[in-house]
Write a protein that holds these residues in place. Structure first.
Motif, PDB file in Angstrom:
ATOM      1  N   GLU A   1      86.837  57.175 126.464  1.00 56.20           N
ATOM      2  CA  GLU A   1      86.170  57.553 125.221  1.00 56.20           C
ATOM      3  C   GLU A   1      84.693  57.872 125.456  1.00 56.20           C
ATOM      4  OE1 GLU A   1      86.930  54.968 121.901  1.00 56.20           O
ATOM      5  OE2 GLU A   1      88.937  54.489 122.596  1.00 56.20           O
ATOM      6  N   THR A   2      84.391  58.441 126.607  1.00 56.80           N
ATOM      7  CA  THR A   2      83.003  58.822 126.905  1.00 56.80           C
ATOM      8  C   THR A   2      82.834  60.341 126.904  1.00 56.80           C
ATOM      9  OG1 THR A   2      83.477  58.718 129.279  1.00 56.80           O
ATOM     10  CG2 THR A   2      82.541  56.746 128.230  1.00 56.80           C
ATOM     11  N   ASN A   3      83.840  61.079 127.360  1.00 56.17           N
ATOM     12  CA  ASN A   3      83.765  62.539 127.401  1.00 56.17           C
ATOM     13  C   ASN A   3      84.429  63.080 126.139  1.00 56.17           C
ATOM     14  OD1 ASN A   3      83.102  65.018 128.432  1.00 56.17           O
ATOM     15  ND2 ASN A   3      84.916  65.185 129.734  1.00 56.17           N
ATOM     16  N   THR A   4      83.726  63.003 125.014  1.00 58.81           N
ATOM     17  CA  THR A   4      84.325  63.240 123.713  1.00 58.81           C
ATOM     18  C   THR A   4      84.336  64.722 123.347  1.00 58.81           C
ATOM     19  OG1 THR A   4      82.189  62.837 122.659  1.00 58.81           O
ATOM     20  CG2 THR A   4      83.696  60.964 122.868  1.00 58.81           C
ATOM     21  N   SER A   5      85.183  65.060 122.365  1.00 56.27           N
ATOM     22  CA  SER A   5      85.262  66.418 121.813  1.00 56.27           C
ATOM     23  C   SER A   5      84.458  66.444 120.528  1.00 56.27           C
ATOM     24  CB  SER A   5      86.722  66.794 121.557  1.00 56.27           C
ATOM     25  OG  SER A   5      87.449  66.854 122.771  1.00 56.27           O
ATOM     26  N   ASN A   6      83.494  67.370 120.446  1.00 57.27           N
ATOM     27  CA  ASN A   6      82.501  67.330 119.378  1.00 57.27           C
ATOM     28  C   ASN A   6      82.392  68.653 118.621  1.00 57.27           C
ATOM     29  OD1 ASN A   6      81.144  64.606 120.163  1.00 57.27           O
ATOM     30  ND2 ASN A   6      81.143  65.790 122.062  1.00 57.27           N
ATOM     31  N   ASN A   7      81.837  68.537 117.412  1.00 59.78           N
ATOM     32  CA  ASN A   7      81.485  69.697 116.591  1.00 59.78           C
ATOM     33  C   ASN A   7      82.682  70.591 116.318  1.00 59.78           C
ATOM     34  OD1 ASN A   7      79.502  71.116 115.104  1.00 59.78           O
ATOM     35  ND2 ASN A   7      79.263  72.607 116.745  1.00 59.78           N
ATOM     36  N   ASN A   8      83.822  69.990 116.035  1.00 58.24           N
ATOM     37  CA  ASN A   8      85.034  70.742 115.712  1.00 58.24           C
ATOM     38  C   ASN A   8      85.243  70.771 114.205  1.00 58.24           C
ATOM     39  OD1 ASN A   8      85.890  71.252 118.500  1.00 58.24           O
ATOM     40  ND2 ASN A   8      86.121  69.027 118.600  1.00 58.24           N
ATOM     41  N   LEU A   9      85.835  71.854 113.715  1.00 53.90           N
ATOM     42  CA  LEU A   9      85.952  72.097 112.282  1.00 53.90           C
ATOM     43  C   LEU A   9      87.401  72.345 111.912  1.00 53.90           C
ATOM     44  CD1 LEU A   9      84.518  72.654 109.540  1.00 53.90           C
ATOM     45  CD2 LEU A   9      84.289  75.045 110.280  1.00 53.90           C
ATOM     46  N   PHE A  10      87.891  71.575 110.929  1.00 51.23           N
ATOM     47  CA  PHE A  10      89.251  71.717 110.418  1.00 51.23           C
ATOM     48  C   PHE A  10      89.152  72.048 108.929  1.00 51.23           C
ATOM     49  CE2 PHE A  10      89.266  68.890 114.028  1.00 51.23           C
ATOM     50  CZ  PHE A  10      90.358  69.305 114.777  1.00 51.23           C
ATOM     51  N   VAL A  11      89.650  73.219 108.530  1.00 48.33           N
ATOM     52  CA  VAL A  11      89.450  73.726 107.174  1.00 48.33           C
ATOM     53  C   VAL A  11      90.768  74.194 106.578  1.00 48.33           C
ATOM     54  CG1 VAL A  11      88.245  75.422 105.758  1.00 48.33           C
ATOM     55  CG2 VAL A  11      87.111  74.474 107.759  1.00 48.33           C
ATOM     56  N   GLU A  12      91.136  73.649 105.420  1.00 50.30           N
ATOM     57  CA  GLU A  12      92.280  74.120 104.620  1.00 50.30           C
ATOM     58  C   GLU A  12      93.593  74.083 105.397  1.00 50.30           C
ATOM     59  OE1 GLU A  12      91.478  77.569 101.857  1.00 50.30           O
ATOM     60  OE2 GLU A  12      89.674  77.699 103.102  1.00 50.30           O
ATOM     61  N   ASN A  13      93.789  73.038 106.158  1.00 52.76           N
ATOM     62  CA  ASN A  13      95.033  72.874 106.897  1.00 52.76           C
ATOM     63  C   ASN A  13      95.956  71.877 106.206  1.00 52.76           C
ATOM     64  OD1 ASN A  13      94.236  74.390 109.455  1.00 52.76           O
ATOM     65  ND2 ASN A  13      92.610  72.846 109.348  1.00 52.76           N
ATOM     66  N   ILE A  14      97.210  71.909 106.600  1.00 48.70           N
ATOM     67  CA  ILE A  14      98.172  70.870 106.256  1.00 48.70           C
ATOM     68  C   ILE A  14      98.430  70.086 107.541  1.00 48.70           C
ATOM     69  CG2 ILE A  14     100.477  70.351 105.388  1.00 48.70           C
ATOM     70  CD1 ILE A  14     100.313  73.220 104.085  1.00 48.70           C
TER      71      ILE A  14
END
Length: 345
Positions: A146-159
Protein backbone atom coordinates in the motif's frame (compact mmCIF):
# COMPACT_ATOMS: atom_id res chain seq x y z
CA UNK A 1 -17.60 16.63 -36.20
CA UNK A 2 -18.10 15.73 -39.89
CA UNK A 3 -15.17 13.33 -39.76
CA UNK A 4 -16.60 11.54 -36.72
CA UNK A 5 -20.01 11.19 -38.35
CA UNK A 6 -18.39 9.80 -41.50
CA UNK A 7 -16.49 7.26 -39.40
CA UNK A 8 -19.66 5.97 -37.80
CA UNK A 9 -21.43 5.66 -41.14
CA UNK A 10 -18.47 3.81 -42.63
CA UNK A 11 -18.39 1.40 -39.70
CA UNK A 12 -22.11 0.72 -39.89
CA UNK A 13 -22.23 0.37 -43.67
CA UNK A 14 -19.25 -1.99 -43.65
CA UNK A 15 -21.24 -4.40 -41.51
CA UNK A 16 -24.32 -4.64 -43.69
CA UNK A 17 -23.41 -7.89 -45.43
CA UNK A 18 -24.88 -10.92 -43.77
CA UNK A 19 -21.63 -12.51 -42.61
CA UNK A 20 -19.54 -9.39 -41.98
CA UNK A 21 -17.61 -9.02 -38.76
CA UNK A 22 -18.01 -6.08 -36.39
CA UNK A 23 -15.58 -3.30 -37.24
CA UNK A 24 -13.26 -1.81 -34.60
CA UNK A 25 -11.58 1.46 -35.54
CA UNK A 26 -8.42 3.14 -34.30
CA UNK A 27 -8.11 6.91 -34.77
CA UNK A 28 -4.51 8.01 -34.44
CA UNK A 29 -3.05 11.52 -34.72
CA UNK A 30 0.13 9.79 -35.94
CA UNK A 31 -1.07 6.86 -38.06
CA UNK A 32 -4.48 8.00 -39.29
CA UNK A 33 -7.51 5.68 -39.21
CA UNK A 34 -7.27 1.89 -39.21
CA UNK A 35 -10.11 -0.67 -39.24
CA UNK A 36 -10.13 -4.24 -37.94
CA UNK A 37 -12.86 -6.80 -38.50
CA UNK A 38 -11.48 -10.22 -37.55
CA UNK A 39 -12.86 -12.17 -34.59
CA UNK A 40 -9.96 -10.73 -32.54
CA UNK A 41 -10.55 -7.18 -33.79
CA UNK A 42 -10.27 -5.55 -30.36
CA UNK A 43 -6.93 -7.20 -29.69
CA UNK A 44 -5.67 -6.31 -33.17
CA UNK A 45 -6.78 -2.70 -32.74
CA UNK A 46 -5.05 -2.52 -29.37
CA UNK A 47 -1.84 -4.00 -30.80
CA UNK A 48 -1.87 -1.44 -33.64
CA UNK A 49 -2.55 1.52 -31.37
CA UNK A 50 -0.02 3.81 -29.74
CA UNK A 51 -0.35 6.08 -26.72
CA UNK A 52 -2.76 8.92 -27.42
CA UNK A 53 -4.94 6.98 -29.90
CA UNK A 54 -8.70 6.45 -29.70
CA UNK A 55 -10.36 3.06 -30.20
CA UNK A 56 -14.05 2.93 -31.18
CA UNK A 57 -15.85 -0.31 -30.33
CA UNK A 58 -19.22 -1.03 -31.96
CA UNK A 59 -22.05 -2.87 -30.27
CA UNK A 60 -21.57 -6.58 -29.66
CA UNK A 61 -19.27 -8.69 -27.52
CA UNK A 62 -15.51 -8.11 -27.53
CA UNK A 63 -12.66 -10.03 -25.91
CA UNK A 64 -10.25 -7.56 -24.30
CA UNK A 65 -6.45 -7.68 -24.20
CA UNK A 66 -5.13 -9.29 -21.03
CA UNK A 67 -3.61 -5.99 -19.85
CA UNK A 68 -4.13 -2.41 -21.06
CA UNK A 69 -0.70 -0.84 -20.83
CA UNK A 70 -1.09 2.30 -22.98
CA UNK A 71 -2.71 5.70 -22.56
CA UNK A 72 -5.76 5.27 -24.82
CA UNK A 73 -9.29 6.57 -25.16
CA UNK A 74 -11.81 3.76 -25.69
CA UNK A 75 -15.41 4.50 -26.65
CA UNK A 76 -18.24 1.99 -26.82
CA UNK A 77 -21.82 2.43 -28.00
CA UNK A 78 -23.21 2.33 -24.45
CA UNK A 79 -24.71 -0.25 -22.11
CA UNK A 80 -28.34 0.78 -21.53
CA UNK A 81 -30.68 -1.68 -23.31
CA UNK A 82 -33.15 1.03 -24.33
CA UNK A 83 -30.45 3.23 -25.89
CA UNK A 84 -28.62 0.50 -27.82
CA UNK A 85 -31.45 -1.13 -29.77
CA UNK A 86 -29.89 0.07 -33.05
CA UNK A 87 -26.31 -0.87 -32.23
CA UNK A 88 -26.53 -3.40 -29.39
CA UNK A 89 -24.60 -2.73 -26.20
CA UNK A 90 -20.81 -2.75 -26.27
CA UNK A 91 -19.96 -5.69 -24.05
CA UNK A 92 -16.46 -6.52 -22.87
CA UNK A 93 -16.32 -10.24 -22.11
CA UNK A 94 -14.12 -10.53 -19.05
CA UNK A 95 -12.22 -8.06 -16.94
CA UNK A 96 -10.22 -4.99 -17.87
CA UNK A 97 -6.83 -4.80 -16.19
CA UNK A 98 -4.90 -1.53 -16.31
CA UNK A 99 -1.13 -1.81 -16.24
CA UNK A 100 1.52 0.63 -15.05
CA UNK A 101 1.70 2.45 -18.41
CA UNK A 102 -2.06 3.03 -18.60
CA UNK A 103 -1.92 6.41 -16.86
CA UNK A 104 -4.50 8.73 -18.41
CA UNK A 105 -6.62 6.02 -20.03
CA UNK A 106 -10.27 6.97 -20.69
CA UNK A 107 -13.01 4.29 -20.80
CA UNK A 108 -16.56 5.26 -21.77
CA UNK A 109 -19.78 3.56 -22.87
CA UNK A 110 -18.75 -0.01 -22.02
CA UNK A 111 -20.44 -2.93 -20.28
CA UNK A 112 -17.58 -4.82 -18.66
CA UNK A 113 -18.96 -8.21 -17.62
CA UNK A 114 -16.31 -8.77 -14.95
CA UNK A 115 -14.04 -6.50 -12.94
CA UNK A 116 -12.02 -3.33 -13.41
CA UNK A 117 -8.51 -3.88 -12.07
CA UNK A 118 -6.60 -0.65 -11.44
CA UNK A 119 -3.05 -1.88 -11.04
CA UNK A 120 -2.45 -5.30 -9.54
CA UNK A 121 -1.09 -7.10 -6.51
CA UNK A 122 2.48 -6.21 -7.48
CA UNK A 123 1.89 -2.63 -6.30
CA UNK A 124 1.51 -1.18 -9.80
CA UNK A 125 0.43 2.45 -9.75
CA UNK A 126 -2.15 3.67 -12.31
CA UNK A 127 -3.03 7.35 -12.25
CA UNK A 128 -5.24 9.97 -13.91
CA UNK A 129 -7.70 7.51 -15.45
CA UNK A 130 -11.30 8.42 -16.34
CA UNK A 131 -14.07 5.80 -16.30
CA UNK A 132 -17.35 7.28 -17.47
CA UNK A 133 -20.84 5.87 -18.16
CA UNK A 134 -19.69 2.28 -17.93
CA UNK A 135 -21.16 -0.70 -16.14
CA UNK A 136 -18.82 -3.19 -14.52
CA UNK A 137 -18.42 -5.64 -11.66
CA UNK A 138 -15.96 -4.90 -8.87
CA UNK A 139 -13.14 -2.39 -8.60
CA UNK A 140 -9.88 -4.03 -7.57
CA UNK A 141 -6.92 -1.86 -6.65
CA UNK A 142 -4.98 -3.98 -4.25
CA UNK A 143 -1.36 -3.87 -3.23
CA UNK A 144 1.14 -5.69 -1.09
CA UNK A 145 2.56 -2.73 0.82
CA UNK A 146 0.00 0.00 0.00
CA UNK A 147 2.87 2.38 -0.76
CA UNK A 148 2.81 2.56 -4.58
CA UNK A 149 -0.76 3.83 -4.77
CA UNK A 150 -3.02 4.73 -7.72
CA UNK A 151 -3.99 8.39 -7.54
CA UNK A 152 -6.12 11.11 -9.11
CA UNK A 153 -8.55 8.72 -10.79
CA UNK A 154 -12.08 9.76 -11.74
CA UNK A 155 -15.21 7.60 -11.83
CA UNK A 156 -18.28 9.37 -13.27
CA UNK A 157 -21.85 8.12 -13.88
CA UNK A 158 -21.01 4.43 -13.71
CA UNK A 159 -22.91 1.43 -12.41
CA UNK A 160 -20.46 -0.27 -10.06
CA UNK A 161 -21.29 -3.61 -8.47
CA UNK A 162 -18.77 -3.22 -5.65
CA UNK A 163 -15.59 -1.51 -4.55
CA UNK A 164 -14.29 -4.83 -3.39
CA UNK A 165 -10.59 -4.22 -2.88
CA UNK A 166 -9.55 -0.58 -3.01
CA UNK A 167 -6.57 -0.50 -0.65
CA UNK A 168 -4.26 1.11 -3.20
CA UNK A 169 -6.77 3.58 -4.63
CA UNK A 170 -6.04 7.02 -3.17
CA UNK A 171 -6.86 10.69 -3.81
CA UNK A 172 -9.50 9.64 -6.33
CA UNK A 173 -13.08 10.78 -6.86
CA UNK A 174 -16.45 9.14 -7.44
CA UNK A 175 -19.12 11.43 -8.90
CA UNK A 176 -22.74 10.46 -9.62
CA UNK A 177 -22.30 6.69 -9.66
CA UNK A 178 -24.68 3.95 -8.60
CA UNK A 179 -22.62 1.75 -6.28
CA UNK A 180 -24.22 -1.47 -5.13
CA UNK A 181 -22.00 -2.46 -2.22
CA UNK A 182 -18.58 -2.41 -0.63
CA UNK A 183 -16.35 -4.85 1.16
CA UNK A 184 -16.20 -3.71 4.76
CA UNK A 185 -12.85 -5.46 5.19
CA UNK A 186 -11.25 -3.21 2.56
CA UNK A 187 -9.89 0.16 3.64
CA UNK A 188 -11.00 2.99 1.35
CA UNK A 189 -8.64 5.83 2.19
CA UNK A 190 -8.45 9.49 1.14
CA UNK A 191 -11.26 9.23 -1.42
CA UNK A 192 -13.99 11.69 -2.35
CA UNK A 193 -17.59 10.59 -2.99
CA UNK A 194 -20.14 13.10 -4.29
CA UNK A 195 -23.74 12.62 -5.48
CA UNK A 196 -23.65 8.84 -5.58
CA UNK A 197 -26.45 6.41 -4.75
CA UNK A 198 -25.23 3.59 -2.51
CA UNK A 199 -27.39 0.48 -2.67
CA UNK A 200 -26.64 -2.77 -0.86
CA UNK A 201 -26.32 -6.42 -1.76
CA UNK A 202 -28.62 -9.01 -0.19
CA UNK A 203 -27.26 -12.55 -0.58
CA UNK A 204 -29.53 -15.17 0.97
CA UNK A 205 -30.67 -12.73 3.62
CA UNK A 206 -27.20 -11.40 4.45
CA UNK A 207 -26.77 -7.68 3.82
CA UNK A 208 -23.51 -6.46 2.25
CA UNK A 209 -23.74 -2.71 2.21
CA UNK A 210 -21.07 -1.48 4.56
CA UNK A 211 -17.91 0.33 3.53
CA UNK A 212 -14.72 1.03 5.44
CA UNK A 213 -14.00 4.72 4.91
CA UNK A 214 -10.79 6.18 6.33
CA UNK A 215 -10.29 9.91 6.02
CA UNK A 216 -12.78 10.08 3.14
CA UNK A 217 -15.14 12.95 2.29
CA UNK A 218 -18.71 11.98 1.42
CA UNK A 219 -21.05 14.73 0.27
CA UNK A 220 -24.54 14.78 -1.26
CA UNK A 221 -24.88 10.99 -1.47
CA UNK A 222 -27.90 8.75 -0.84
CA UNK A 223 -27.55 5.60 1.27
CA UNK A 224 -30.63 3.43 0.79
CA UNK A 225 -29.49 0.68 3.18
CA UNK A 226 -31.95 0.67 6.08
CA UNK A 227 -29.48 -1.13 8.34
CA UNK A 228 -27.43 0.87 10.84
CA UNK A 229 -23.90 -0.20 9.83
CA UNK A 230 -22.76 1.94 6.91
CA UNK A 231 -19.11 2.60 7.70
CA UNK A 232 -16.55 0.66 9.72
CA UNK A 233 -13.65 3.07 9.26
CA UNK A 234 -12.60 6.29 10.97
CA UNK A 235 -12.11 10.03 10.58
CA UNK A 236 -14.37 10.55 7.56
CA UNK A 237 -16.59 13.53 6.85
CA UNK A 238 -20.27 13.05 6.01
CA UNK A 239 -21.97 16.19 4.72
CA UNK A 240 -25.45 16.75 3.23
CA UNK A 241 -26.08 13.04 2.66
CA UNK A 242 -29.45 11.30 2.85
CA UNK A 243 -29.50 8.28 5.17
CA UNK A 244 -32.39 5.83 5.19
CA UNK A 245 -31.77 5.15 8.87
CA UNK A 246 -32.38 7.41 11.85
CA UNK A 247 -28.95 6.82 13.43
CA UNK A 248 -26.49 5.06 11.09
CA UNK A 249 -23.12 3.90 12.34
CA UNK A 250 -20.43 5.83 10.49
CA UNK A 251 -17.23 4.56 12.03
CA UNK A 252 -14.93 6.12 14.61
CA UNK A 253 -14.82 9.90 15.05
CA UNK A 254 -16.85 10.90 11.99
CA UNK A 255 -17.49 14.56 11.20
CA UNK A 256 -21.22 15.05 10.55
CA UNK A 257 -22.53 18.17 8.83
CA UNK A 258 -26.15 18.79 7.81
CA UNK A 259 -27.13 15.22 6.92
CA UNK A 260 -30.73 14.13 6.39
CA UNK A 261 -32.52 11.12 7.86
CA UNK A 262 -35.53 9.87 5.89
CA UNK A 263 -37.36 6.61 5.53
CA UNK A 264 -36.52 4.71 2.40
CA UNK A 265 -40.06 5.13 1.10
CA UNK A 266 -39.55 8.91 1.11
CA UNK A 267 -36.40 9.09 -1.01
CA UNK A 268 -36.33 7.63 -4.54
CA UNK A 269 -39.22 7.62 -6.99
CA UNK A 270 -39.17 3.90 -7.78
CA UNK A 271 -36.49 1.66 -6.33
CA UNK A 272 -36.79 -1.61 -4.45
CA UNK A 273 -34.36 -4.24 -3.19
CA UNK A 274 -30.61 -3.92 -3.11
CA UNK A 275 -29.66 -4.61 -6.73
CA UNK A 276 -29.40 -2.19 -9.63
CA UNK A 277 -32.20 -2.39 -12.19
CA UNK A 278 -32.57 -0.40 -15.41
CA UNK A 279 -36.32 -0.32 -14.81
CA UNK A 280 -35.93 1.56 -11.52
CA UNK A 281 -36.24 5.33 -11.24
CA UNK A 282 -33.43 6.93 -9.21
CA UNK A 283 -34.89 10.45 -9.26
CA UNK A 284 -35.70 11.97 -5.90
CA UNK A 285 -39.27 12.27 -4.76
CA UNK A 286 -40.54 15.84 -4.42
CA UNK A 287 -40.10 15.93 -0.64
CA UNK A 288 -36.58 14.51 -0.70
CA UNK A 289 -35.55 16.92 -3.48
CA UNK A 290 -35.77 19.78 -0.99
CA UNK A 291 -32.81 18.29 0.91
CA UNK A 292 -30.06 19.98 -1.07
CA UNK A 293 -26.40 19.16 -1.41
CA UNK A 294 -23.47 21.34 -0.47
CA UNK A 295 -23.57 23.11 -3.86
CA UNK A 296 -27.29 23.94 -3.72
CA UNK A 297 -28.31 21.21 -6.20
CA UNK A 298 -30.19 18.08 -5.18
CA UNK A 299 -28.54 15.14 -3.50
CA UNK A 300 -28.09 11.94 -5.47
CA UNK A 301 -27.09 11.24 -9.05
CA UNK A 302 -29.14 14.00 -10.71
CA UNK A 303 -27.38 16.82 -8.85
CA UNK A 304 -23.83 18.03 -8.53
CA UNK A 305 -21.15 18.69 -11.13
CA UNK A 306 -21.94 15.65 -13.31
CA UNK A 307 -25.74 15.13 -13.31
CA UNK A 308 -26.70 11.63 -14.40
CA UNK A 309 -27.47 11.35 -18.11
CA UNK A 310 -30.52 9.17 -18.66
CA UNK A 311 -29.76 6.09 -20.75
CA UNK A 312 -26.00 6.57 -20.10
CA UNK A 313 -25.28 7.47 -23.73
CA UNK A 314 -21.55 8.14 -24.21
CA UNK A 315 -20.28 11.48 -25.48
CA UNK A 316 -19.36 10.27 -28.97
CA UNK A 317 -22.09 10.55 -31.68
CA UNK A 318 -24.86 8.04 -31.05
CA UNK A 319 -26.75 5.93 -33.59
CA UNK A 320 -30.32 6.09 -32.30
CA UNK A 321 -31.99 4.10 -35.07
CA UNK A 322 -31.28 2.37 -38.35
CA UNK A 323 -33.47 0.77 -41.00
CA UNK A 324 -31.92 -1.54 -43.58
CA UNK A 325 -33.99 -2.94 -46.43
CA UNK A 326 -34.10 -6.71 -46.71
CA UNK A 327 -33.43 -6.76 -50.44
CA UNK A 328 -31.64 -4.72 -53.08
CA UNK A 329 -33.34 -2.85 -55.92
CA UNK A 330 -32.84 -3.55 -59.62
CA UNK A 331 -29.55 -1.65 -59.55
CA UNK A 332 -28.22 -3.64 -56.61
CA UNK A 333 -28.65 -0.82 -54.09
CA UNK A 334 -29.79 -1.35 -50.53
CA UNK A 335 -31.87 1.29 -48.78
CA UNK A 336 -30.21 2.35 -45.51
CA UNK A 337 -31.67 4.98 -43.16
CA UNK A 338 -29.52 5.95 -40.18
CA UNK A 339 -30.19 8.52 -37.47
CA UNK A 340 -27.05 9.78 -35.74
CA UNK A 341 -27.17 12.33 -32.93
CA UNK A 342 -24.31 14.39 -31.59
CA UNK A 343 -24.03 14.43 -27.81
CA UNK A 344 -23.73 17.67 -25.88
CA UNK A 345 -22.11 15.95 -22.90
Amino acid sequence: MKTIYTFFLVVLCSTLTINAQKVVAVHSPTNGVQYFSDSAAFQEAYDASIAGDTIYLPGGTHTPPSVFDKQLTIFGAGHHPDATTATFETKISGQITLGENADGIHLEGLYITSNLVVGNTNDVSVNDIVVKRCRFGNIYSSGITETNTSNNNLFVENIINSIYDGNNLRSSSFFNNIIVSGNRNTSLTDLYFSNNVFLYEDINGTIYGGFTFYNCVLQNNIFVNQGPALSYGADSTFENNIFCHSAPSLGTDPTLVNNYNLTRAEVLVDQTGGAFDYAHDYHLQAGAATNLGTDGTETGIYGGVYPWKDYSIPTNPHISSKTISGASDSSGNIQVDINVHAQGN
